[in-house]
Scaffold this active site. Structure first.
Site, PDB file in Angstrom:
ATOM      1  N   ASP A 141       9.112  -7.971   0.195  1.00 53.97           N
ATOM      2  CA  ASP A 141       9.618  -7.725  -1.159  1.00 53.97           C
ATOM      3  C   ASP A 141      10.824  -6.783  -1.206  1.00 53.97           C
ATOM      4  O   ASP A 141      11.593  -6.805  -2.151  1.00 53.97           O
ATOM      5  CB  ASP A 141       8.494  -7.137  -2.045  1.00 53.97           C
ATOM      6  CG  ASP A 141       7.837  -5.909  -1.423  1.00 53.97           C
ATOM      7  OD1 ASP A 141       8.262  -5.492  -0.325  1.00 53.97           O
ATOM      8  OD2 ASP A 141       6.892  -5.358  -2.024  1.00 53.97           O
ATOM      9  N   HIS A 142      11.024  -5.970  -0.171  1.00 53.05           N
ATOM     10  CA  HIS A 142      12.113  -4.993  -0.197  1.00 53.05           C
ATOM     11  C   HIS A 142      13.426  -5.590   0.312  1.00 53.05           C
ATOM     12  O   HIS A 142      14.447  -5.537  -0.353  1.00 53.05           O
ATOM     13  CB  HIS A 142      11.759  -3.782   0.671  1.00 53.05           C
ATOM     14  CG  HIS A 142      10.800  -2.824   0.048  1.00 53.05           C
ATOM     15  ND1 HIS A 142       9.527  -3.156  -0.311  1.00 53.05           N
ATOM     16  CD2 HIS A 142      10.931  -1.508  -0.264  1.00 53.05           C
ATOM     17  CE1 HIS A 142       8.912  -2.105  -0.824  1.00 53.05           C
ATOM     18  NE2 HIS A 142       9.756  -1.083  -0.806  1.00 53.05           N
TER      19      HIS A 142
ATOM     20  N   ASP B 265       3.383   2.229   1.889  1.00 51.84           N
ATOM     21  CA  ASP B 265       4.319   2.391   0.792  1.00 51.84           C
ATOM     22  C   ASP B 265       3.716   3.425  -0.146  1.00 51.84           C
ATOM     23  O   ASP B 265       2.517   3.368  -0.450  1.00 51.84           O
ATOM     24  CB  ASP B 265       4.548   1.070   0.054  1.00 51.84           C
ATOM     25  CG  ASP B 265       5.715   1.198  -0.891  1.00 51.84           C
ATOM     26  OD1 ASP B 265       6.812   0.704  -0.563  1.00 51.84           O
ATOM     27  OD2 ASP B 265       5.557   1.826  -1.955  1.00 51.84           O
TER      28      ASP B 265
ATOM     29  N   ARG C   9      11.815   6.265  -9.506  1.00 50.66           N
ATOM     30  CA  ARG C   9      12.600   7.282  -8.787  1.00 50.66           C
ATOM     31  C   ARG C   9      14.064   7.205  -9.166  1.00 50.66           C
ATOM     32  O   ARG C   9      14.611   6.110  -9.297  1.00 50.66           O
ATOM     33  CB  ARG C   9      12.471   7.069  -7.272  1.00 50.66           C
ATOM     34  CG  ARG C   9      11.098   7.418  -6.798  1.00 50.66           C
ATOM     35  CD  ARG C   9      10.950   7.281  -5.313  1.00 50.66           C
ATOM     36  NE  ARG C   9       9.607   7.739  -4.985  1.00 50.66           N
ATOM     37  CZ  ARG C   9       8.884   7.307  -3.973  1.00 50.66           C
ATOM     38  NH1 ARG C   9       9.400   6.429  -3.138  1.00 50.66           N
ATOM     39  NH2 ARG C   9       7.684   7.778  -3.767  1.00 50.66           N
TER      40      ARG C   9
ATOM     41  N   SER D 104       9.151   8.704  -0.583  1.00 50.82           N
ATOM     42  CA  SER D 104       8.682   7.512   0.125  1.00 50.82           C
ATOM     43  C   SER D 104       7.769   7.816   1.305  1.00 50.82           C
ATOM     44  O   SER D 104       7.739   8.924   1.823  1.00 50.82           O
ATOM     45  CB  SER D 104       9.917   6.751   0.592  1.00 50.82           C
ATOM     46  OG  SER D 104       9.688   6.107   1.798  1.00 50.82           O
TER      47      SER D 104
ATOM     48  N   ARG E  96       8.237   6.217   4.089  1.00 51.11           N
ATOM     49  CA  ARG E  96       8.958   5.687   5.250  1.00 51.11           C
ATOM     50  C   ARG E  96       8.857   6.634   6.446  1.00 51.11           C
ATOM     51  O   ARG E  96       9.329   7.763   6.417  1.00 51.11           O
ATOM     52  CB  ARG E  96      10.413   5.385   4.882  1.00 51.11           C
ATOM     53  CG  ARG E  96      11.232   6.566   4.464  1.00 51.11           C
ATOM     54  CD  ARG E  96      12.586   6.148   3.881  1.00 51.11           C
ATOM     55  NE  ARG E  96      12.416   5.519   2.571  1.00 51.11           N
ATOM     56  CZ  ARG E  96      13.299   5.613   1.583  1.00 51.11           C
ATOM     57  NH1 ARG E  96      14.418   6.275   1.737  1.00 51.11           N
ATOM     58  NH2 ARG E  96      13.071   5.012   0.423  1.00 51.11           N
TER      59      ARG E  96
HETATM   60  C1  MIC Z   1      10.454   3.497  -2.101  1.00 52.77           C
HETATM   61  O1  MIC Z   1      10.182   3.215  -3.247  1.00 52.77           O
HETATM   62  O2  MIC Z   1      11.084   4.515  -1.778  1.00 52.77           O
HETATM   63  C2  MIC Z   1       9.997   2.559  -1.003  1.00 52.77           C
HETATM   64  C3  MIC Z   1      11.200   1.891  -0.466  1.00 52.77           C
HETATM   65  O3  MIC Z   1       9.156   1.566  -1.543  1.00 52.77           O
HETATM   66  C4  MIC Z   1       9.250   3.379   0.034  1.00 52.77           C
HETATM   67  C5  MIC Z   1       8.910   2.650   1.254  1.00 52.77           C
HETATM   68  C6  MIC Z   1      10.073   2.477   2.175  1.00 52.77           C
HETATM   69  O4  MIC Z   1      10.890   3.377   2.324  1.00 52.77           O
HETATM   70  O5  MIC Z   1      10.153   1.406   2.786  1.00 52.77           O
HETATM   71  C7  MIC Z   1       7.973   4.050  -0.484  1.00 52.77           C
HETATM   72  O6  MIC Z   1       7.848   4.292  -1.656  1.00 52.77           O
HETATM   73  O7  MIC Z   1       7.115   4.424   0.338  1.00 52.77           O
HETATM   74 FE1  SF4 Z   2       9.762  -1.438  -4.314  1.00 51.35          FE
HETATM   75 FE2  SF4 Z   2       9.383   1.151  -3.819  1.00 51.35          FE
HETATM   76 FE3  SF4 Z   2      10.848   0.362  -5.897  1.00 51.35          FE
HETATM   77 FE4  SF4 Z   2       8.250   0.002  -5.918  1.00 51.35          FE
HETATM   78  S1  SF4 Z   2       9.306   1.980  -5.890  1.00 51.35           S
HETATM   79  S2  SF4 Z   2       9.800  -1.485  -6.529  1.00 51.35           S
HETATM   80  S3  SF4 Z   2       7.819  -0.466  -3.795  1.00 51.35           S
HETATM   81  S4  SF4 Z   2      11.321   0.056  -3.747  1.00 51.35           S
END
Ligand code: MIC
Ligand code: SF4
Length: 642
Positions: free
Chosen positions: A64-65, A119, A379, A535, A537
Site C-alpha cells: 500500500d505504501h 507500522d 502526521r 513511524s 520504520r
Molecule cells: C508512516 O506513516 O510514517 C508509515 C510510512 O506508515 C510508517 C511505516 C514506514 O515508515 O514504512 C509508520 O507509521 O510506521
Molecule cells: Fe500509510 Fe502511514 Fe499514511 Fe497510514 S499514516 S496512510 S500507514 S503512510
C-alpha cells in the site's frame, strides 16, 4: 479488584512477567501485519531465521505504501513479497486492494486478539477491541517465527466518553482533542482505553480513526470494548461469527482518567509541523489553502468519504485549490461507485487517487513551494509531504471538504446542518484481491523472487566494551523518524537497500550527516525529549547503524524507535540530569564504558569538555544481552540453531 479490558487481553496472552506497570512482560502474538515499505526488510529477516512457515494464527502482507512505481524497484519488491507470502503461509493483499490498517479492520482484526504490525498505526485494530501494537519489522518477523513480543507493561488510561458529536464534528476531532490535552508524548508507555456511554454513538470506523491516531500521543496502543456496535460491524463484514463480547469490569482500576464530552467538541486543526499543535478551526480560519488531501489510514473509511461527498455535492472546488481523495480500500470505492457518491466527488473536481497511502507519505502529489496543505492524515512532520517549504495542517474530512470549496480554512459548521449519511447494512465483501495461504506441501515448492533492489541485510558485529567517537549531530526535542530516515517518492523505493537508503539519513536536518559519519568512522547523536517519535520504520536504526552510529544519548525516547535501536545494536542512553544536555556540543569527543550497563548506569566522558556525565537506560537483562551481541537477529538466529 476489577480488571481493565487491556489487562484482560494481556493476561490471556501473557508468556513472561507479571502485569505490573512499568515491568517487562512478554505476550503471545496471534496476528501480524506488514506493509511493503517495512515488509521487505522484515521478511529478509524472517527468511534468515530458518523457519519453514509462519507460526501465528494469521499473518497478512499488504502492499500500500510503495505503489508509485517510478521504476522497477517497487514492483520487484511487490513480487518478492508475494512470493514470500506464498512460501511461508501468509495472506497477501495485492497492490490496489487498500491501506493495510483499513483493510485489516474490515477483513481481519478480531476482538480479544493480539496484533503486531510493522507500522505504527497498527492500533487501528483497537477499534474492534484487539490489542494492536506497532513495532519494528524485526519484532514482527520474530513474532511470525513464534517468538513472544516484549514490552513494558503500560499504564492504562481511561478515556471516558459521554454525549454525542454535534454535526460537522467527527472522530478526528476527538483524537485531536486528546492530542491537544496530552500532546505528542503524553501517551508514551500508556494504553488509551475508551469507555463510557458516548462510545455507543461511535461506529467501528470512527473508533478506528481514534485508535489509529492515538499513535501520535506516543501510546503503546488504544482500545475500544467489543460491544453490539462491533457486532453490527463484523456482521456487516460477514464476520459475525468472530464477534465476542469484551469489556472492562465495572470496578476496573485505571492509572489516569481523561473525560471527553463529545457534545462540547468543535472542529480542530493541528498546525505545522506536529500533530500536537492543536487549535480550534474557528481560532485560525480564513487563510488561503493551496492543497487539500483527503484519505490515509486515519480518514478513508466509507463514512468519512460519504461525509465528504455530501459536502462537495453540487459544488466545485476553489480555483486556487487542488483536492485529492484516496479511499482506504476497494470496498470503500465499490460502495462509493454504487451509491453515486463517487460522481459527486468527481464532479466537484477532486483528483481521485489510488486506494493507497499516497500523499500521506509523500508518494506523489507533493504540494507546491510554500503551499498550505490541509490533510485528513495523522502526521504533518516537516518535509513529509515531499515539499520542505510546505505547511501541512491536519483536519477532519468535513473541515477538509468545505475548505476545498471555499479555498480557505473554513469551519464546517458554517454549512448549517449535515445531510443524513446512509450507511449500508451489509458491506460489499469481495476478497478476490487477497491471496490466501497455500497448503504447506504446495508452499514448499514456491521460489522466492528477488529483484536487484533487494540487498541482503548488512551483518553487525558484537559491541566492544568501550565506545568512542565524536558527536556527529545534536538535535532538539521531538525529533521524528521522518527527520532521521525520511520517506517520500525518492527515498521509499530504497527500503530494501540499506547502503543506498543510508545516504539520506537526517536529510531534512543536515544533508552532510552520512558523509561526515562515514568519514569519522561513526559516532554519537545527542537529542532532547521523545527522540524517534512517529513511524515504526526500523530503517531509522539500521541505516544510521550502517553509517557507524554507536549510541544515541537523549532526554527521552519514543517506544518503537527505542526498541529498534536495541534490535540493531545502537546503545540508547538517557541523561540522568537533563541539564547535562546543554553542556554538550556537536563535535565533542565522547567515550562511554559499557561494562557497567547491567548496573543501569554508565558514565559518559566528554573528552573535549573534560567532564563526566551520568547516563542511564531502561533496558532489561535480555535486551542488554542482545544489544551486546550486535542486535536481535544474531541473537534469534543463535537460538533457533541450538
Ligand atoms: C508512516 O506513516 O510514517 C508509515 C510510512 O506508515 C510508517 C511505516 C514506514 O515508515 O514504512 C509508520 O507509521 O510506521
Ligand atoms: Fe500509510 Fe502511514 Fe499514511 Fe497510514 S499514516 S496512510 S500507514 S503512510
Amino acid at each position: 479488584m476489577g480488571k481493565t479490558l487491556t489487562e484482560k487481553i494481556l493476561e490471556q496472552h501473557l508468556v513472561e512477567g507479571k502485569l505490573e506497570k512499568g515491568t517487562d512482560i512478554a505476550i503471545k502474538i496471534d496476528q501480524t501485519l506488514t506493509q511493503d515499505a517495512t515488509g521487505t526488510m522484515a521478511y529478509l529477516q524472517f527468511e534468515s531465521m530458518g523457519i519453514s512457515r509462519v507460526q501465528t494464527e494469521l499473518s497478512v502482507s499488504y502492499v500500500d505504501h510503495n505503489t508509485l512505481q517510478t521504476d522497477f524497484k517497487n514492483p520487484d519488491d511487490h513480487r518478492y513479497l508475494q512470493s514470500i507470502a506464498a512460501r511461508y503461509g501468509l495472506y497477501f493483499s495485492r497492490p490496489g486492494n487498500g491501506i493495510c490498517h483499513q483493510v485489516h479492520l474490515e477483513r481481519f482484526a478480531r476482538p480479544g486478539r493480539t496484533l503486531l504490525g510493522s507500522d505504527s498505526h497498527t492500533p487501528t485494530g483497537g477499534g474492534v477491541g484487539s490489542i494492536a501494537i506497532g513495532a519494528g519489522g524485526l519484532d514482527v518477523a520474530a513474532a511470525m517465527a513464534g517468538e513472544s513480543f516484549h514490552l513494558k507493561m503500560p499504564q492504562i488510561v481511561n478515556v471516558y466518553v459521554t454525549g454525542k458529536l454535534p454535526d460537522f464534528v467527527s472522530a478526528k476531532d476527538v483524537i485531536l482533542e486528546i492530542l491537544r490535552r496530552i500532546g505528542v508524548k503524553g501517551g508514551v508507555n500508556k494504553v488509551l482505553e475508551y469507555t463510557g456511554p458516548g462510545i455507543k454513538t461511535l461506529t467501528v470506523p470512527e473508533r478506528g480513526t481514534i485508535t489509529n491516531m492515538g499513535t501520535e500521543t506516543g501510546a503503546t496502543t488504544s482500545i475500544f470494548p467489543s460491544d453490539e456496535i462491533t457486532k453490527e460491524f463484523l456482521e456487516a463484514q460477514e464476520r459475525g461469527d468472530q464477534w465476542t463480547h469484551l469489556e472492562p469490569d465495572e470496578d476496573a482500576v485505571y492509572d489516569e482518567r481523561i473525560e471527553i464530552k463529545l457534545g462540547e467538541l468543535e472542529p480542530l486543526i493541528a498546525e505545522p509541523h506536529s500533530p500536537g499543535n492543536v487549535k480550534t478551526v474557528k481560532e485560525i480560519e480564513g487563510f488561503k489553502v493551496d492543497q487539500v488531501c483527503i484519505g490515509s489510514c486515519t480518514n478513508s473509511s466509507l463514512k468519512d468519504l460519504k461525509a465528504v461527498a455530501s459536502i462537495l455535492k453540487g459544488n466545485t472546488i476553489d480555483e486556487g485549490t487542488v483536492l485529492t481523495v484516496s479511499a482506504g480500500s476497494r470496498q470503500v470505492v465499490e460502495h462509493m461507485i454504487h451509491s453515486g457518491d463517487m460522481v459527486d466527488l468527481l464532479k466537484s473536481g477532486a483528483r481521485i487517487l489510488e486506494n493507497a497511502c499516497g500523499p500521506c507519505i509523500g508518494m506523489g502529489l507533493a504540494p507546491k513551494s510554500n503551499a498550505v496543505s490541509l490533510r485528513t492524515f495523522n502526521r504533518n512532520f516537516l518535509g513529509r509531504s515531499g515539499t520542505k517549504s510546505a505547511q501541512a495542517y491536519l483536519v477532519s474530512p468535513e473541515t477538509a471538504a468545505i475548505s476545498a470549496i471555499k479555498g480557505k480554512l473554513t469551519d464546517p459548521r458554517s454549512l448549517g446542518s449535515l445531510p443524513e449519511i446512509k450507511m449500508p447494512d451489509k458491506f460489499y465483501v469481495n476478497d478476490n484481491m487477497i491471496i490466501p495461504p497455500l497448503s504447506p506441501e504446495k508452499a514448499k515448492e514456491v521460489e522466492i523472487v528477488r529483484g536487484p533492489n533487494i540487498i541482503p541485510l548488512p551483518e553487525f558485529n558484537p559491541l566492544p566494551d568501550k565506545l568512542s567517537g565524536t558527536v556527529l549531530l545534536k538535535v532538539e526535542d521531538d525529533i521524528t523518524t521522518d527527520h532521521i530516515m525520511p520517506a517520500g517518492a525518492k527515498i521509499l523505493p530504497l527500503r530494501s537497500n540499506i547502503p543506498e537508503i543510508s545516504k539520506f539519513v537526517f536529510n531534512v536536518l543536515d544533508e552532510t550527516f552520512p558523509d561526515r559519519s562515514l568519514e569519522k568512522g561513526g559516532g554519537f547523536v545527542v537529542g532532547g525529549e521523545n527522540y524517534g517519535q512517529g513511524s515504526s520504520r526500523e530503517h531509522a536504526a539500521i541505516a544510521p547503524k550502517y553509517l557507524g552510529l554507536k549510541a544515541v544519548i537523549v532526554k527521552s525516547f519514543a517506544r518503537i524507535h527505542l526498541a529498534n535501536l536495541v534490535n540493531f545494536g545502537i546503545v540508547p542512553l538517557t541523561f540522568v540530569n537533563k541539564e547535562d544536555y546543554n553542556t554538550v556540543e556537536q563535535g565533542d569527543m565522547f567515550e562511554i564504558d559499557l561494562t557497567t550497563l547491567n548496573t543501569g548506569e554508565v558514565i559518559l566522558k566528554n573528552l573535549t569538555k573534560n567532564s563526566e556525565i551520568p547516563l542511564s537506560h531502561s533496558l532489561g537483562d535480555t535486551e542488554i544481552e542482545l544489544l551486546k551481541a550486535g542486535g536481535k537477529l544474531t541473537f534469534i538466529k543463535q537460538k533457533h540453531t541450538i
